[in-house]
Write a protein that holds these residues in place. Structure first.
Motif, PDB file in Angstrom:
ATOM      1  N   GLN A  96       0.823  -1.200   0.000  1.00  0.00           N
ATOM      2  CA  GLN A  96       0.000   0.000   0.000  1.00  0.00           C
ATOM      3  C   GLN A  96       0.862   1.257   0.000  1.00  0.00           C
ATOM      4  N   VAL A  97       1.909   1.260   0.832  1.00  0.00           N
ATOM      5  CA  VAL A  97       2.821   2.412   0.883  1.00  0.00           C
ATOM      6  C   VAL A  97       3.497   2.614  -0.478  1.00  0.00           C
ATOM      7  N   PHE A  98       3.919   1.505  -1.094  1.00  0.00           N
ATOM      8  CA  PHE A  98       4.582   1.588  -2.399  1.00  0.00           C
ATOM      9  C   PHE A  98       3.656   2.199  -3.454  1.00  0.00           C
ATOM     10  N   ILE A  99       2.421   1.701  -3.540  1.00  0.00           N
ATOM     11  CA  ILE A  99       1.480   2.240  -4.528  1.00  0.00           C
ATOM     12  C   ILE A  99       1.163   3.701  -4.231  1.00  0.00           C
ATOM     13  N   ASN A 100       0.925   4.015  -2.955  1.00  0.00           N
ATOM     14  CA  ASN A 100       0.565   5.386  -2.585  1.00  0.00           C
ATOM     15  C   ASN A 100       1.690   6.378  -2.839  1.00  0.00           C
ATOM     16  N   SER A 101       2.934   5.883  -2.854  1.00  0.00           N
ATOM     17  CA  SER A 101       4.074   6.782  -3.104  1.00  0.00           C
ATOM     18  C   SER A 101       4.047   7.342  -4.525  1.00  0.00           C
ATOM     19  N   PHE A 130      -6.629  -1.889  -5.810  1.00  0.00           N
ATOM     20  CA  PHE A 130      -5.508  -1.645  -4.913  1.00  0.00           C
ATOM     21  C   PHE A 130      -4.987  -0.207  -5.000  1.00  0.00           C
ATOM     22  N   CYS A 131      -5.551   0.587  -5.907  1.00  0.00           N
ATOM     23  CA  CYS A 131      -5.028   1.942  -6.155  1.00  0.00           C
ATOM     24  C   CYS A 131      -6.023   3.026  -5.770  1.00  0.00           C
ATOM     25  N   THR A 132      -6.868   2.757  -4.784  1.00  0.00           N
ATOM     26  CA  THR A 132      -7.929   3.713  -4.448  1.00  0.00           C
ATOM     27  C   THR A 132      -7.403   4.981  -3.785  1.00  0.00           C
ATOM     28  N   ALA A 133      -6.138   4.995  -3.364  1.00  0.00           N
ATOM     29  CA  ALA A 133      -5.566   6.251  -2.851  1.00  0.00           C
ATOM     30  C   ALA A 133      -5.572   7.327  -3.931  1.00  0.00           C
TER      31      ALA A 133
END
Length: 503
Positions: A96-101, A130-133
């Motif tokens: 999650q941290v990786f995608i949100n970065s 998985f990319c809802t951020a």
């Protein structure tokens, strides 16, 4: 007068199945709406335990960049010079941290697209589950976001219900999910769902927090596109549509990449072997890109196959051997892991191989049954080709998928419903030691015994009631996506929704 072109920004998760499904829905949309164009923002993968090795994904991305797709373009997003470290003890949070970065890089790309002279109007973001951020980024530009949910409607309803239990009813979800014999009524299922098939993710505090966060973000979407079809998940889809607290749901599936079935496979050794087998005589065992077993389990599978007497193709993968990829690889010599003499004794009726083109095998006339890890794409593929599945879930939401297919819908037979493998939380040396201890009987590791596997294999090959239902659903899946079908109409409504955003 020139046709107004609306732009969609697609953001898939950096997993092979997620990217491939995203490209397929993108191709479908531009083929159906000539006034749409799509820009796919690609997150370059890092080796990580949630999505596996980046090599296969990187190869696929490179092939996309070299191909020409009408009105679909690709932009690889920049990454931080020092990307987040993938923590094997907190894989979901790390991913999650990786995608949100990448949010800041998405923001930069979209700003450039909007400010470019003569730019097209952006009608919406379409982001992976998985990319809802990225919904927050879209909101900054006042652009609506649609989620492409690559799993099924039943599981989507499960996510919303668990979040409601936690947030509105203050239910202790950890206690609930760890109850081994409880049954829970969930609106998206007709039958009570046993807690033993709840995903392992929500059995830890870290995983549960991410799960609940994801469900809350899904509620912020303008609509959710689900890779399913009305005839398959009638109850689940209707239950979602009737819930006014949930965004509109579009059932747009099955969205499948069938090129492997249509391409030239004549040079493939496994396909040549299948060509020599009688029609509808082979059981195919394949456990997905992340599926592998330790030696003690491999031997049980081998014993089951040999005792069943059925012809078989077995995609046998080696467990991760290092901390970098955490993805299975092929054995140089599978005889080192199989029972002594197994390959010689089964030489006339069986084929043990490494990675295989799954779609091409499911499409082959010789394949009669499929032992599957119950990834949703795999189950949709097996239904498309009318091949019944025997369920052996491993991780993620696969246990719920197995329950839905076997108990809820009667479209598969059971080997296991509640098997869970700890994919991520053991160091490699710990796995080796654990395997040795299992052999010596020192660890009570869950091993599916040969007798249970053999029963499942026999049933998937012999149960004509399930086979008939699967053949009927195969016809319905194909009818859903052609003119006059339920998913065809759903895509029409979705396109109208996109277009309304720019007027």
């Amino acid at each position: 007068m020139a046709t107004t072109i609306a732009e969609l920004v697609f953001i898939p998760a950096p997993g092979l199945g997620h990217i491939m499904s995203t490209i397929e829905i993108a191709k479908l949309l531009v083929s159906r709406a000539h006034h749409l164009s799509i820009t796919v923002l690609v997150i370059k993968p890092l080796p990580n335990p949630t999505f596996g090795s980046g090599s296969a994904i990187t190869t696929y991305i490179d092939s996309l960049s070299k191909s020409t797709m009408d009105r679909i373009s690709f932009i690889q997003l920049h990454q931080d010079e020092t990307p987040p470290v993938m923590d094997s003890k907190a894989p979901v949070a790390s991913t999650q941290v990786f995608i949100n970065s990448h949010c800041k890089y998405v923001r930069d790309v979209v700003a450039d697209m909007i400010n470019k002279p003569g730019s097209r109007r952006i009608a919406g973001f379409v982001v992976d589950m998985f990319c809802t951020a990225m919904i927050d980024v879209a909101n900054e530009f006042n652009i609506p976001t649609y989620v492409f949910f690559t799993s099924n409607a039943g599981f989507l309803g499960f996510m919303f219900y668990i979040q409601t239990l936690c947030d509105d009813h203050k239910q202790d979800i950890l206690e609930l999910s760890c109850s081994s014999d409880a049954m829970i009524s969930i609106p998206s299922f007709v039958k009570p769902v046993p807690t033993k098939v709840f995903p392992a993710t929500i059995q830890s505090r870290e995983g549960l927090e991410i799960f609940l966060w994801s469900a809350r973000k899904l509620r912020q979407a303008k609509a959710i596109m689900v890779n399913t079809f009305m005839e398959l998940e009638t109850h689940a889809i209707k239950s979602l549509m009737e819930d006014i607290t949930i965004p509109p749901v579009y059932a747009v599936g099955p969205i499948l990449n069938l090129e492997g079935a249509a391409g030239n496979m004549s040079e493939n050794d496994v396909i040549r072997w299948l060509d020599s087998q009688p029609p509808s005589s082979v059981v195919f065992l394949c456990f997905g890109s992340m599926g592998s077993f330790e030696e003690v389990q491999v031997k049980e599978i081998a014993h089951a196959l040999e005792r069943s007497g059925y012809r078989f193709v077995w995609s046998l993968r080696r467990p991760p051997s290092d901390q970098t990829t955490r993805a299975p690889t092929d054995y140089e010599d599978p005889s080192t892991i199989l029972p002594e003499g197994f390959l010689e004794r089964t030489a006339g009726i069986g084929k043990v191989t490494g990675w295989v083109p799954q779609v091409a095998l499911l499409a082959h006339h010789a394949v009669r049954g499929f032992v599957s890890h119950c990834g949703w794409n795999s189950l949709l593929e097996s239904l498309w080709f009318g091949v019944p599945s025997a369920t052996w879930p491993i991780y993620a939401e696969q246990q719920i998928n197995a329950f839905e297919m076997v108990v809820e819908l009667g479209l598969a037979v059971e080997i296991k419903l509640d098997y869970k493998k700890d994919m991520f939380n053991h160091e490699v040396d710990e796995v080796i030691v654990m395997a040795e201890e299992i052999e010596r009987g020192m660890v009570d590791e869950v091993i599916v015994m040969a007798e249970e596997i053999e029963r499942g294999i026999r049933r998937v090959m012999e149960d004509n009631d399930v086979r008939t239902k699967v053949k009927e659903m195969s016809e319905k899946s194909r009818a859903a996506v052609i003119n006059g079908g339920s998913s065809y109409a759903s895509v029409d409504y979705l396109i109208q929704d996109f277009v309304r955003n720019i007027f």
